[in-house]
Every structure is written in C-alpha cells, then in structure tokens.
Design a protein around this motif. Structure first.
Motif, PDB file in Angstrom:
ATOM      1  N   LYS A 224       1.656   0.972  12.221  1.00 35.83           N
ATOM      2  CA  LYS A 224       0.873   0.019  11.431  1.00 35.83           C
ATOM      3  C   LYS A 224       1.651  -0.494  10.226  1.00 35.83           C
ATOM      4  N   ALA A 225       2.500   0.362   9.638  1.00 34.54           N
ATOM      5  CA  ALA A 225       3.278  -0.077   8.479  1.00 34.54           C
ATOM      6  C   ALA A 225       4.242  -1.203   8.860  1.00 34.54           C
ATOM      7  N   VAL A 226       4.827  -1.113  10.056  1.00 30.81           N
ATOM      8  CA  VAL A 226       5.744  -2.171  10.503  1.00 30.81           C
ATOM      9  C   VAL A 226       4.968  -3.467  10.751  1.00 30.81           C
ATOM     10  N   HIS A 227       3.796  -3.350  11.367  1.00 31.71           N
ATOM     11  CA  HIS A 227       2.968  -4.552  11.584  1.00 31.71           C
ATOM     12  C   HIS A 227       2.575  -5.185  10.250  1.00 31.71           C
ATOM     13  N   TRP A 228       2.329  -4.356   9.243  1.00 31.04           N
ATOM     14  CA  TRP A 228       1.946  -4.903   7.927  1.00 31.04           C
ATOM     15  C   TRP A 228       3.110  -5.693   7.330  1.00 31.04           C
ATOM     16  N   MET A 229       4.340  -5.168   7.443  1.00 27.31           N
ATOM     17  CA  MET A 229       5.491  -5.875   6.902  1.00 27.31           C
ATOM     18  C   MET A 229       5.732  -7.186   7.661  1.00 27.31           C
TER      19      MET A 229
ATOM     20  N   PRO B  98       0.831  -1.217   0.000  1.00 37.73           N
ATOM     21  CA  PRO B  98       0.000   0.000   0.000  1.00 37.73           C
ATOM     22  C   PRO B  98       0.861   1.261   0.000  1.00 37.73           C
ATOM     23  N   ARG B  99       0.257   2.345  -0.481  1.00 36.89           N
ATOM     24  CA  ARG B  99       0.990   3.612  -0.552  1.00 36.89           C
ATOM     25  C   ARG B  99       1.362   4.117   0.842  1.00 36.89           C
ATOM     26  N   SER B 100       0.483   3.875   1.827  1.00 41.24           N
ATOM     27  CA  SER B 100       0.795   4.341   3.173  1.00 41.24           C
ATOM     28  C   SER B 100       2.048   3.664   3.718  1.00 41.24           C
ATOM     29  N   VAL B 101       2.233   2.373   3.401  1.00 42.93           N
ATOM     30  CA  VAL B 101       3.427   1.664   3.850  1.00 42.93           C
ATOM     31  C   VAL B 101       4.660   2.186   3.114  1.00 42.93           C
ATOM     32  N   LEU B 102       4.520   2.463   1.821  1.00 44.80           N
ATOM     33  CA  LEU B 102       5.651   3.009   1.062  1.00 44.80           C
ATOM     34  C   LEU B 102       6.052   4.380   1.586  1.00 44.80           C
ATOM     35  N   HIS B 103       5.062   5.221   1.943  1.00 45.43           N
ATOM     36  CA  HIS B 103       5.391   6.534   2.503  1.00 45.43           C
ATOM     37  C   HIS B 103       6.121   6.373   3.836  1.00 45.43           C
ATOM     38  N   HIS B 104       5.717   5.397   4.647  1.00 43.31           N
ATOM     39  CA  HIS B 104       6.413   5.165   5.923  1.00 43.31           C
ATOM     40  C   HIS B 104       7.842   4.689   5.672  1.00 43.31           C
ATOM     41  N   LEU B 105       8.040   3.823   4.680  1.00 47.34           N
ATOM     42  CA  LEU B 105       9.387   3.340   4.381  1.00 47.34           C
ATOM     43  C   LEU B 105      10.271   4.462   3.856  1.00 47.34           C
ATOM     44  N   ASP B 106       9.690   5.413   3.109  1.00 45.45           N
ATOM     45  CA  ASP B 106      10.492   6.541   2.633  1.00 45.45           C
ATOM     46  C   ASP B 106      10.963   7.411   3.792  1.00 45.45           C
ATOM     47  N   ALA B 107      10.082   7.580   4.791  1.00 42.15           N
ATOM     48  CA  ALA B 107      10.443   8.429   5.931  1.00 42.15           C
ATOM     49  C   ALA B 107      11.223   7.671   7.000  1.00 42.15           C
ATOM     50  N   HIS B 108      10.979   6.370   7.140  1.00 42.19           N
ATOM     51  CA  HIS B 108      11.643   5.563   8.171  1.00 42.19           C
ATOM     52  C   HIS B 108      12.122   4.255   7.536  1.00 42.19           C
TER      53      HIS B 108
ATOM     54  N   THR C 110      17.283  -3.902   5.722  1.00 44.35           N
ATOM     55  CA  THR C 110      16.671  -5.152   6.158  1.00 44.35           C
ATOM     56  C   THR C 110      15.159  -5.029   6.069  1.00 44.35           C
ATOM     57  N   VAL C 111      14.464  -6.114   6.397  1.00 42.81           N
ATOM     58  CA  VAL C 111      13.003  -6.166   6.444  1.00 42.81           C
ATOM     59  C   VAL C 111      12.627  -6.799   7.773  1.00 42.81           C
ATOM     60  N   PRO C 112      11.766  -6.175   8.581  1.00 41.78           N
ATOM     61  CA  PRO C 112      11.462  -6.716   9.915  1.00 41.78           C
ATOM     62  C   PRO C 112      10.673  -8.014   9.818  1.00 41.78           C
ATOM     63  N   THR C 113      10.999  -8.921  10.745  1.00 36.98           N
ATOM     64  CA  THR C 113      10.262 -10.186  10.861  1.00 36.98           C
ATOM     65  C   THR C 113       9.482 -10.278  12.167  1.00 36.98           C
ATOM     66  N   SER C 114       9.691  -9.323  13.078  1.00 38.32           N
ATOM     67  CA  SER C 114       8.945  -9.241  14.336  1.00 38.32           C
ATOM     68  C   SER C 114       8.993  -7.800  14.806  1.00 38.32           C
ATOM     69  N   CYS C 115       8.050  -7.425  15.678  1.00 34.91           N
ATOM     70  CA  CYS C 115       7.987  -6.044  16.145  1.00 34.91           C
ATOM     71  C   CYS C 115       7.189  -5.996  17.443  1.00 34.91           C
ATOM     72  N   PRO C 116       7.404  -4.962  18.270  1.00 38.39           N
ATOM     73  CA  PRO C 116       6.598  -4.792  19.490  1.00 38.39           C
ATOM     74  C   PRO C 116       5.158  -4.413  19.149  1.00 38.39           C
ATOM     75  N   LYS C 117       4.271  -4.468  20.140  1.00 40.28           N
ATOM     76  CA  LYS C 117       2.864  -4.170  19.905  1.00 40.28           C
ATOM     77  C   LYS C 117       2.625  -2.701  19.589  1.00 40.28           C
ATOM     78  N   ASP C 118       3.473  -1.808  20.120  1.00 41.42           N
ATOM     79  CA  ASP C 118       3.273  -0.377  19.903  1.00 41.42           C
ATOM     80  C   ASP C 118       3.956   0.130  18.641  1.00 41.42           C
ATOM     81  N   SER C 119       4.379  -0.756  17.741  1.00 42.91           N
ATOM     82  CA  SER C 119       5.016  -0.334  16.498  1.00 42.91           C
ATOM     83  C   SER C 119       3.979   0.277  15.553  1.00 42.91           C
TER      84      SER C 119
END
Length: 331
Positions: free
Chosen positions: A100-105, A57-67, A89-98
C-alpha cells in the motif's frame, strides 16, 4: 564594466563553488550522484495550477525506512566498469500486488502529472517528459527526507526522558465516631427502601398492558358526593374493614396534591387489582416494601390498586416507614 565579485575562500584555501541557480526556461541537469541532495525549481509555466507534495503518513515512512526505493546503475566504462551503484528514486508506477505504501507514492505522481502544463508532456504519448520526471523524483526525495526529520522530532530516548514524579501518598480517613456510623447506616437503609419501592413501581406500571381509553371524563376539584348505591357499598365495606388509618397518613403527607387532600378519612374505598379505565388521575403511594395507586372513578368513588398505567400518575408520595398498608386487592 565592473567585475563579478570573487567567491570567498573556503576553509581549505580553495574558492567555494558558485551556488546553483535554476533556469526559469528549462529543466536543470541532475547527475545521478547528486539526486536527492539539492532542491531544483521547475521552469515557469510547468503547472496549470500549484502543486505541493502532501504530508507523508507514518505508515509510509516506516515502509520507506525498511524498504528504501533504489535502482541499480552499472558502469559500462572507466575504472569502475562492471560495478553497480544504488541510486535513490521515487516510483512512478507499480504492479497491482505492490504494498500500500508503494501505491500511495505512485498516486502522488499521478496527482503531480494531473497539474502539469502541456509543455511538460509528450505530445504523442501524453507521458511526462523524462527531464520533468527526474526533477520530480529529486524534489520528492528531498521532501521525504524532511518528513523523516520532522517525524523524529519530539522522540526522546528513555535516558533523556524527564523523571516521573513520586506517587502521592494515599489519604487515610480518620475513624468516625459510632454515632456518625449509625446515622449513615440509617440513611443507607432508607435509600434501599426507596429503591425497592421504585423497583416495585416500575414492575407494576410495565406489567399492565396499555389499552385504548375512552374519552376522558372531567373530574371536578372537589370529588362529588357518592351516590346512594355507593354509600351503601361504602357502609358495607366499612363494616368489613373498619380501620382506614393508612388513608389519613396519605392525606397528611406534605407532597399530597390538593385534589387528593379532600378525601375523607372515613371514606371506604374499593380495592381492585388495577386502576379502572374511568379513572383519569392517579396518585402513587410508595411504602417501604410496596406501592399503591389511588384515584377517583367517574362516580367519585375512591379506588386503590396495585397496578396503573404510567401516563395517569400525576404525583408520588413516600410514606414514612412503619405506616399501615392498605388492604390487599379484591379480584
């Protein structure tokens, strides 16, 4: 035994390195400096069913551009000892407060893990083997780069945008002769009168509450001759109201139903406030500023009222402007 063909010389005069060929039985070794630069195929039998990364999604791409996702690698020996380098790298796990883009990945990695065959998992822990994780991250970085390039296609800068067409001139209506304007005003006046009549009709039909009716009485096509009592009442009403020319205007209307065309203009109707319950069919008469409802009761007498249930109206006629109104109802 024929020799292998020599690679073509590069532009610098040195032979180009041979093209990488992925093994079909084992995972490729990916250096940290080359991660995300070349696509590598998984060994045969790595998946129970086919896996393909979805569109991002575009929202995830915008998050990756900024972070962007990086991790630090610190050299422990050599001339660059102590220096740290950012490795994509690409995340394979994340905390609950991450975010939404990180949770999607991370959810994409779990979908990838669900399709792996047992040979790609640790038999004791059930986790994905590190070699397969690194291969997944490498290919996902390639997929993210392709999705970014695709999202930028079609975005043009303001300088390269095509020029907008000049607005078309507004058409000017030529002045109309006075005769046409007078005819339009007459039509507007007539339409206003019809709208007012329809408004009065709606108010009259909704103001009277609907009550359960008795069994309908069949009304013959020809209204029966009035009884002696009704004739006496008609004669008395005729003395009180000798002028019934409004009834003739209704009968002569071209839209008057055949049932009501047999009304004698000399008949003296009754004028109740609302249509009686023994009336089964009603004709709606619309005047310039008023509405009347006309119908026969079970005795064949003509009733004229200002209220009627809407379900009894079988037809409506519009009387020309200036026609005489019926007498007011008698309460």
């Amino acid at each position: 035994m024929p020799l292998e063909p020599e690679p073509l010389p590069s532009s610098l005069g040195r032979p180009s390195p041979p093209k990488h060929q992925c093994s079909s039985t084992s995972t490729c070794t990916i250096l940290l400096s080359e991660i995300g630069k070349y696509y590598h195929a998984f060994p045969k039998g790595s998946f129970r069913s086919r896996f393909a990364p979805p569109a991002i999604p575009r929202s995830v791409l915008h998050h990756l551009d900024a972070h962007p996702f990086y991790w630090s690698w610190t050299m422990k020996a050599g001339p660059n000892a102590g220096k740290s380098f950012a490795v994509p790298t690409v995340p394979t796990s994340c905390p609950k407060d991450s975010p939404k883009a990180v949770h999607w990945m991370v959810s994409i990695f779990h979908a990838f893990k669900a399709q792996l065959a047992p040979q790609a998992l640790d038999q004791e822990t059930g986790r994905v083997l590190p070699a397969y994780v690194k291969l997944y991250q490498n290919n996902m970085l390639m997929h993210i780069r392709a999705q970014r390039a695709h999202s930028r296609v079609g975005k043009t800068s303001p300088a390269s945008a095509p020029p907008r067409a000049a607005p078309r001139p507004v058409a000017v209506i030529p002045p109309q002769p006075p005769g046409v304007i007078a005819e339009l005003r007459q039509e507007i006046t007539a339409l206003r009168a019809e709208i007012q009549a329809l408004r009065l009709l709606h108010e009259a039909s909704t103001s009277l509450p609907l009550s359960p009716r008795t069994a309908p009485t069949v009304v013959p096509p020809q209204p029966p001759s009035p009884s002696a009592a009704s004739s006496i009442s008609m004669a008395q009403e005729g003395i009180a109201h000798p002028d019934h020319r409004w009834l003739q205007a209704v009968i002569d209307n071209q839209y008057c139903p055949p049932t009501f065309r047999h009304i004698d203009s000399s008949m003296v109707p009754s004028y109740p406030l609302a249509i009686p319950e023994d009336v089964q069919q009603v004709l709606q008469v619309i005047y310039e500023a008023d509405v009347r409802f006309v119908g026969f009761n079970s005795n064949g007498d003509l009733c004229v009222a200002i209220r009627s249930p809407a379900e009894l109206v079988i037809a409506a006629v519009v009387v020309q402007a200036g026609a005489l109104l019926p007498p007011p109802p008698r309460y």
